[in-house]
Design an enzyme around this catalytic site. Structure first.
Site, mmCIF file in Angstrom:
data_model
loop_
_atom_site.group_PDB
_atom_site.id
_atom_site.type_symbol
_atom_site.label_atom_id
_atom_site.label_comp_id
_atom_site.label_asym_id
_atom_site.label_seq_id
_atom_site.Cartn_x
_atom_site.Cartn_y
_atom_site.Cartn_z
ATOM 1 N N GLU A 35 0.806 -1.217 0.000
ATOM 2 C CA GLU A 35 0.000 0.000 0.000
ATOM 3 C C GLU A 35 0.845 1.277 0.000
ATOM 4 O O GLU A 35 0.304 2.375 0.044
ATOM 5 C CB GLU A 35 -0.939 -0.004 1.218
ATOM 6 N N GLU A 92 -10.031 -5.676 9.801
ATOM 7 C CA GLU A 92 -9.070 -4.566 9.753
ATOM 8 C C GLU A 92 -8.141 -4.702 8.554
ATOM 9 O O GLU A 92 -7.898 -3.737 7.842
ATOM 10 C CB GLU A 92 -8.264 -4.506 11.052
ATOM 11 N N VAL A 96 -3.220 -11.205 0.832
ATOM 12 C CA VAL A 96 -2.870 -12.465 0.185
ATOM 13 C C VAL A 96 -1.552 -12.242 -0.539
ATOM 14 O O VAL A 96 -1.397 -11.243 -1.269
ATOM 15 C CB VAL A 96 -3.972 -12.897 -0.825
ATOM 16 N N GLY A 102 -5.947 -14.080 -6.909
ATOM 17 C CA GLY A 102 -6.778 -14.469 -8.036
ATOM 18 C C GLY A 102 -7.170 -15.932 -8.042
ATOM 19 O O GLY A 102 -7.663 -16.439 -9.048
ATOM 20 N N GLY A 104 -8.971 -17.367 -5.276
ATOM 21 C CA GLY A 104 -10.064 -17.604 -4.346
ATOM 22 C C GLY A 104 -9.683 -17.549 -2.878
ATOM 23 O O GLY A 104 -10.535 -17.769 -2.019
ATOM 24 N N GLY A 106 -8.796 -14.954 -0.959
ATOM 25 C CA GLY A 106 -9.500 -13.866 -0.285
ATOM 26 C C GLY A 106 -10.963 -14.208 -0.045
ATOM 27 O O GLY A 106 -11.509 -13.916 1.021
ATOM 28 N N THR A 107 -11.580 -14.841 -1.015
ATOM 29 C CA THR A 107 -12.983 -15.253 -0.862
ATOM 30 C C THR A 107 -13.142 -16.234 0.290
ATOM 31 O O THR A 107 -14.086 -16.128 1.081
ATOM 32 C CB THR A 107 -13.504 -15.886 -2.166
ATOM 33 N N ASN A 133 -7.458 1.508 -4.481
ATOM 34 C CA ASN A 133 -7.286 0.075 -4.715
ATOM 35 C C ASN A 133 -8.473 -0.483 -5.512
ATOM 36 O O ASN A 133 -9.340 -1.181 -4.989
ATOM 37 C CB ASN A 133 -7.117 -0.660 -3.380
ATOM 38 N N TYR A 140 -14.317 -7.001 -3.980
ATOM 39 C CA TYR A 140 -15.304 -6.947 -2.912
ATOM 40 C C TYR A 140 -16.721 -6.817 -3.472
ATOM 41 O O TYR A 140 -17.648 -7.461 -2.995
ATOM 42 C CB TYR A 140 -14.998 -5.797 -1.947
#
Length: 175
Positions: A35, A92, A96, A102, A104, A106-107, A133, A140
């Site tokens: 970031e 918070e 990944v 890409g 899955g 994060g899902t 972002n 999301y």
């Protein structure tokens, strides 16, 4: 093309323990670097030990692991909605590792936290995302998250936090 959970072979969720503090700090620094905010990281192992695993923990961490190696992390805590009269989960940070994006991961972490929210009788899973972002924002939205444009995150920190707290101390001494 929509990614499915089946694309992540051998992924499992692991709750962090005190022994994982160096890994948690590593993930925090990797996220901050991604970031462009590494210079803002003040967290250290002692602070994480106190606030994540001390006498009164303030937050929790889960890892997404493949072959017992953490490839992703999420730091979350419980909150409360006065309007709903129910608890919720506030995410918070979610990170990944680039080589596993890409697929899955994060899902899966978000679905775990959604499951957790329901387990505690909660009504919400919430988080913030940086405005720039666009990839994360699109992700999301693809899982059903709705950006909240009617609220603005406010923050008081540093000297302004100390100033505001001193107002309370000053007022409470006068009673």
């Amino acid at each position: 093309m929509k990614k499915t959970i089946a694309q992540v072979k051998d992924l499992h969720i692991k709750e962090a323990t005190e022994e994982d503090i160096p890994i948690i700090l590593q993930f925090i620094k990797e996220l901050a670097e991604h970031e462009g905010l590494l210079h803002e990281v003040k967290a250290n192992e002692d602070l994480l030990a106190e606030h994540l695993f001390g006498e009164n923990p303030k937050a929790r961490v889960i890892f997404g692991c493949v072959n017992d190696e953490p490839i992703a992390f999420a730091l979350y805590f419980f909150n409360f909605s006065t309007f709903e009269g129910k608890p919720g989960v506030y995410l918070e940070d979610l990170y990944v590792k680039p080589s596993h994006r890409g697929k899955g991961v994060g899902t899966i972490l978000l679905s775990y936290l959604a499951h957790l929210a329901l387990q505690i009788g909660g009504g919400r899973l919430e988080w913030c995302v940086l405005t720039w972002n666009t990839k994360a924002r699109a992700f999301y939205e693809s899982i059903g998250a709705k950006p909240q444009d009617r609220i603005i995150l406010n923050r008081v920190e540093g000297n302004k936090l100390m100033d505001l707290a001193s107002t309370f101390r000053r007022l409470s001494v006068q009673d």
